[in-house]
Structure formats: C-alpha cells, structure tokens
Write a protein that holds these residues in place. Structure first.
Motif, PDB file in Angstrom:
ATOM      1  N   GLU A 173       6.896  15.225  -3.470  1.00 15.33           N
ATOM      2  CA  GLU A 173       6.909  13.791  -3.778  1.00 15.33           C
ATOM      3  C   GLU A 173       8.020  13.081  -3.012  1.00 15.33           C
ATOM      4  O   GLU A 173       7.823  11.983  -2.482  1.00 15.33           O
ATOM      5  N   LEU A 174       9.184  13.713  -2.944  1.00 14.42           N
ATOM      6  CA  LEU A 174      10.318  13.145  -2.217  1.00 14.42           C
ATOM      7  C   LEU A 174       9.990  13.004  -0.730  1.00 14.42           C
ATOM      8  O   LEU A 174      10.270  11.978  -0.118  1.00 14.42           O
ATOM      9  N   ILE A 175       9.364  14.026  -0.172  1.00  7.86           N
ATOM     10  CA  ILE A 175       8.995  14.033   1.248  1.00  7.86           C
ATOM     11  C   ILE A 175       7.949  12.937   1.525  1.00  7.86           C
ATOM     12  O   ILE A 175       8.046  12.203   2.504  1.00  7.86           O
ATOM     13  N   THR A 176       6.983  12.784   0.618  1.00  9.28           N
ATOM     14  CA  THR A 176       5.907  11.807   0.780  1.00  9.28           C
ATOM     15  C   THR A 176       6.432  10.368   0.767  1.00  9.28           C
ATOM     16  O   THR A 176       5.904   9.500   1.448  1.00  9.28           O
ATOM     17  N   GLU A 177       7.514  10.133  -0.009  1.00 10.44           N
ATOM     18  CA  GLU A 177       8.079   8.784  -0.126  1.00 10.44           C
ATOM     19  C   GLU A 177       8.713   8.285   1.182  1.00 10.44           C
ATOM     20  O   GLU A 177       8.911   7.093   1.350  1.00 10.44           O
ATOM     21  N   GLN A 178       9.083   9.178   2.079  1.00  6.48           N
ATOM     22  CA  GLN A 178       9.787   8.786   3.304  1.00  6.48           C
ATOM     23  C   GLN A 178       8.844   8.120   4.294  1.00  6.48           C
ATOM     24  O   GLN A 178       7.689   8.484   4.382  1.00  6.48           O
ATOM     25  N   ASN A 179       9.375   7.139   5.062  1.00  3.35           N
ATOM     26  CA  ASN A 179       8.522   6.591   6.110  1.00  3.35           C
ATOM     27  C   ASN A 179       8.503   7.595   7.263  1.00  3.35           C
ATOM     28  O   ASN A 179       9.393   8.430   7.391  1.00  3.35           O
ATOM     29  N   LEU A 180       7.481   7.532   8.086  1.00  2.00           N
ATOM     30  CA  LEU A 180       7.215   8.563   9.084  1.00  2.00           C
ATOM     31  C   LEU A 180       8.360   8.783  10.066  1.00  2.00           C
ATOM     32  O   LEU A 180       8.771   9.921  10.296  1.00  2.00           O
ATOM     33  N   SER A 181       8.899   7.706  10.643  1.00  2.00           N
ATOM     34  CA  SER A 181       9.957   7.889  11.650  1.00  2.00           C
ATOM     35  C   SER A 181      11.199   8.523  11.025  1.00  2.00           C
ATOM     36  O   SER A 181      11.833   9.392  11.611  1.00  2.00           O
ATOM     37  N   GLN A 182      11.517   8.090   9.809  1.00  2.00           N
ATOM     38  CA  GLN A 182      12.651   8.656   9.071  1.00  2.00           C
ATOM     39  C   GLN A 182      12.395  10.145   8.803  1.00  2.00           C
ATOM     40  O   GLN A 182      13.264  10.981   9.017  1.00  2.00           O
ATOM     41  N   LEU A 183      11.182  10.451   8.363  1.00  2.00           N
ATOM     42  CA  LEU A 183      10.808  11.824   8.041  1.00  2.00           C
ATOM     43  C   LEU A 183      10.912  12.721   9.279  1.00  2.00           C
ATOM     44  O   LEU A 183      11.438  13.834   9.211  1.00  2.00           O
ATOM     45  N   LEU A 184      10.442  12.231  10.420  1.00  2.00           N
ATOM     46  CA  LEU A 184      10.513  13.016  11.659  1.00  2.00           C
ATOM     47  C   LEU A 184      11.966  13.303  12.042  1.00  2.00           C
ATOM     48  O   LEU A 184      12.285  14.397  12.512  1.00  2.00           O
ATOM     49  N   GLN A 185      12.848  12.341  11.801  1.00  2.02           N
ATOM     50  CA  GLN A 185      14.286  12.560  12.064  1.00  2.02           C
ATOM     51  C   GLN A 185      14.817  13.691  11.186  1.00  2.02           C
ATOM     52  O   GLN A 185      15.542  14.564  11.646  1.00  2.02           O
ATOM     53  N   PHE A 186      14.454  13.647   9.912  1.00  2.00           N
ATOM     54  CA  PHE A 186      14.915  14.673   8.972  1.00  2.00           C
ATOM     55  C   PHE A 186      14.378  16.052   9.355  1.00  2.00           C
ATOM     56  O   PHE A 186      15.084  17.046   9.290  1.00  2.00           O
ATOM     57  N   ILE A 187      13.105  16.101   9.755  1.00  2.00           N
ATOM     58  CA  ILE A 187      12.483  17.373  10.129  1.00  2.00           C
ATOM     59  C   ILE A 187      13.214  18.000  11.315  1.00  2.00           C
ATOM     60  O   ILE A 187      13.408  19.207  11.368  1.00  2.00           O
ATOM     61  N   LYS A 188      13.679  17.149  12.242  1.00  2.00           N
ATOM     62  CA  LYS A 188      14.404  17.641  13.422  1.00  2.00           C
ATOM     63  C   LYS A 188      15.702  18.350  13.052  1.00  2.00           C
ATOM     64  O   LYS A 188      16.237  19.114  13.842  1.00  2.00           O
ATOM     65  N   GLU A 189      16.208  18.098  11.841  1.00  2.00           N
ATOM     66  CA  GLU A 189      17.440  18.759  11.393  1.00  2.00           C
ATOM     67  C   GLU A 189      17.185  20.183  10.886  1.00  2.00           C
ATOM     68  O   GLU A 189      18.129  20.945  10.700  1.00  2.00           O
ATOM     69  N   LEU A 190      15.921  20.515  10.655  1.00  2.00           N
ATOM     70  CA  LEU A 190      15.576  21.868  10.202  1.00  2.00           C
ATOM     71  C   LEU A 190      15.621  22.840  11.382  1.00  2.00           C
ATOM     72  O   LEU A 190      15.478  22.434  12.533  1.00  2.00           O
ATOM     73  N   LYS A 191      15.760  24.129  11.066  1.00  2.00           N
ATOM     74  CA  LYS A 191      15.682  25.153  12.111  1.00  2.00           C
ATOM     75  C   LYS A 191      14.270  25.136  12.694  1.00  2.00           C
ATOM     76  O   LYS A 191      13.312  24.828  11.987  1.00  2.00           O
ATOM     77  N   PRO A 192      14.137  25.506  13.989  1.00  2.00           N
ATOM     78  CA  PRO A 192      12.824  25.406  14.665  1.00  2.00           C
ATOM     79  C   PRO A 192      11.664  26.072  13.924  1.00  2.00           C
ATOM     80  O   PRO A 192      10.578  25.502  13.858  1.00  2.00           O
ATOM     81  N   HIS A 193      11.867  27.274  13.341  1.00  2.00           N
ATOM     82  CA  HIS A 193      10.726  27.924  12.680  1.00  2.00           C
ATOM     83  C   HIS A 193      10.304  27.204  11.400  1.00  2.00           C
ATOM     84  O   HIS A 193       9.154  27.290  10.999  1.00  2.00           O
ATOM     85  N   TYR A 194      11.227  26.455  10.773  1.00  2.00           N
ATOM     86  CA  TYR A 194      10.842  25.634   9.620  1.00  2.00           C
ATOM     87  C   TYR A 194      10.145  24.362  10.099  1.00  2.00           C
ATOM     88  O   TYR A 194       9.178  23.911   9.493  1.00  2.00           O
ATOM     89  N   GLN A 195      10.642  23.777  11.198  1.00  2.00           N
ATOM     90  CA  GLN A 195       9.994  22.594  11.777  1.00  2.00           C
ATOM     91  C   GLN A 195       8.530  22.923  12.087  1.00  2.00           C
ATOM     92  O   GLN A 195       7.631  22.143  11.780  1.00  2.00           O
TER      93      GLN A 195
END
Length: 183
Positions: free
Chosen positions: A115-137
């Motif tokens: 639910e928390l992930i779904t609430e984010q707007n797409l560009s913001q979410l993509l920024q956050f995803i980039k902070e994860l390790k590559p295999h999680y991304q």
C-alpha cells in the motif's frame, strides 16, 4: 511468546507470519553469514536461500530448539552446499517437482508495504527503487513494471521460485523503509 505464535501461524501457511519471521530474523542470519563469507552478495544470497528453505520445511521445525538456532543451522548448510557447488562446478538443475513443493508464501492481499509503495507517484518511486541493490531492483521491475508472474521471474533470473518470493518480500520491505525515511 510472540515468536512462538508467529511460528505456529507460519506452520499453517500464514503469509503475515512468514513476513514477520523474515523481518525479525533477517539481520541476525545475514550478519552471521556476512561474518562467515566476508562478502555482502554471498551473505545476502545465502540468507535468501536460508529463509526459502526454512519456509519450505517449517513443518519440521522442533520448538524445543530456538528458532534462530534452527535458521543458523540451515544457513550453515546452504553455505556448505554453495562451497561444494563451486568446488565441483556442477550446475544442478532444479526440477519442476521441487518448484511445486516451494511454499506458496506469496499472498495476493496487499501488505502494508504494498500500500505504501502504491501511494508513491511513479517518478518518486523510480528514484526510491534506484536506491535498492541491483538484484532487488531487478525483481521489483519484473514484478511491478513488467507484471511478470513469480514463475516467469524465476525462469528469467534462473532461480528457484521460493527464492524469488523471498527476494520480493525483502525488496518490498526495504523499499517501504526507504519511502518512510524520506517522508
């Protein structure tokens, strides 16, 4: 007492209990393996496989022993198997039967993280995803942007289905933490 309750629920296939145990014991198992392997990637891979095996075999857990001791024993065996595989350099194929035995730890009801992930707007979410390790991304991208099934992801990254499920659970938790820390 809470742990015993969660273990019992997990034995009955409760998704929330699996996630609770994963979150509760992740750092301990990962820290132990990091000391042994001195390699973050190996420690993480071993930890993912440890939880995958633990959830597959949770019915065999004996409550006379500490749950973390049981997890560490599994982690040691996974590590030994990994070392053996590297030594002999054999590629062992995972059969469909083993995949079918993998616990169905993926529930369709959205978790708090979902639910928390779904609430984010797409560009913001993509920024956050980039902070994860590559295999999680990678697994997050495949699951939520390419909308692949767990089985399709497993095939694509050539890993057992149960490992994919654990990776996604872990990736969602880490992503939710990143989102919350930025608020």
């Amino acid at each position: 007492m809470e742990i015993k309750k969660q273990i019992e629920k997990a034995k009955q296939g409760d998704q929330v209990a699996f996630t609770f145990l994963l979150d509760y014991y992740w750092n301990e198992v990962y820290g132990f393996m990091l000391q042994r392997t001195e390699n973050e990637t190996n420690a993480e891979d071993i930890t993912i496989e440890t939880f995958s095996k633990a959830f597959d075999k949770i019915a065999t857990y004996n409550p006379e022993f500490q749950f973390n001791t049981w997890l560490i024993a599994i982690a040691k065996n996974v590590h030994i198997d990994l070392l053996r595989k590297r030594k002999t350099n054999l590629f062992i194929e995972i059969t469909d039967q083993e995949d079918q035995q993998a616990y169905n730890i993926a529930d369709t009801t959205p978790s708090a993280e979902d639910e928390l992930i779904t609430e984010q707007n797409l560009s913001q979410l993509l920024q956050f995803i980039k902070e994860l390790k590559p295999h999680y991304q990678e697994v997050i991208q495949m699951r939520y942007f390419q909308e692949l099934s767990y089985q399709e992801i497993a095939t694509k990254i050539d890993e057992p289905l149960s490992n994919v499920k654990i990776k996604l659970l872990r990736a969602k938790k880490l992503l939710a933490e990143i989102i919350q820390n930025r608020r």
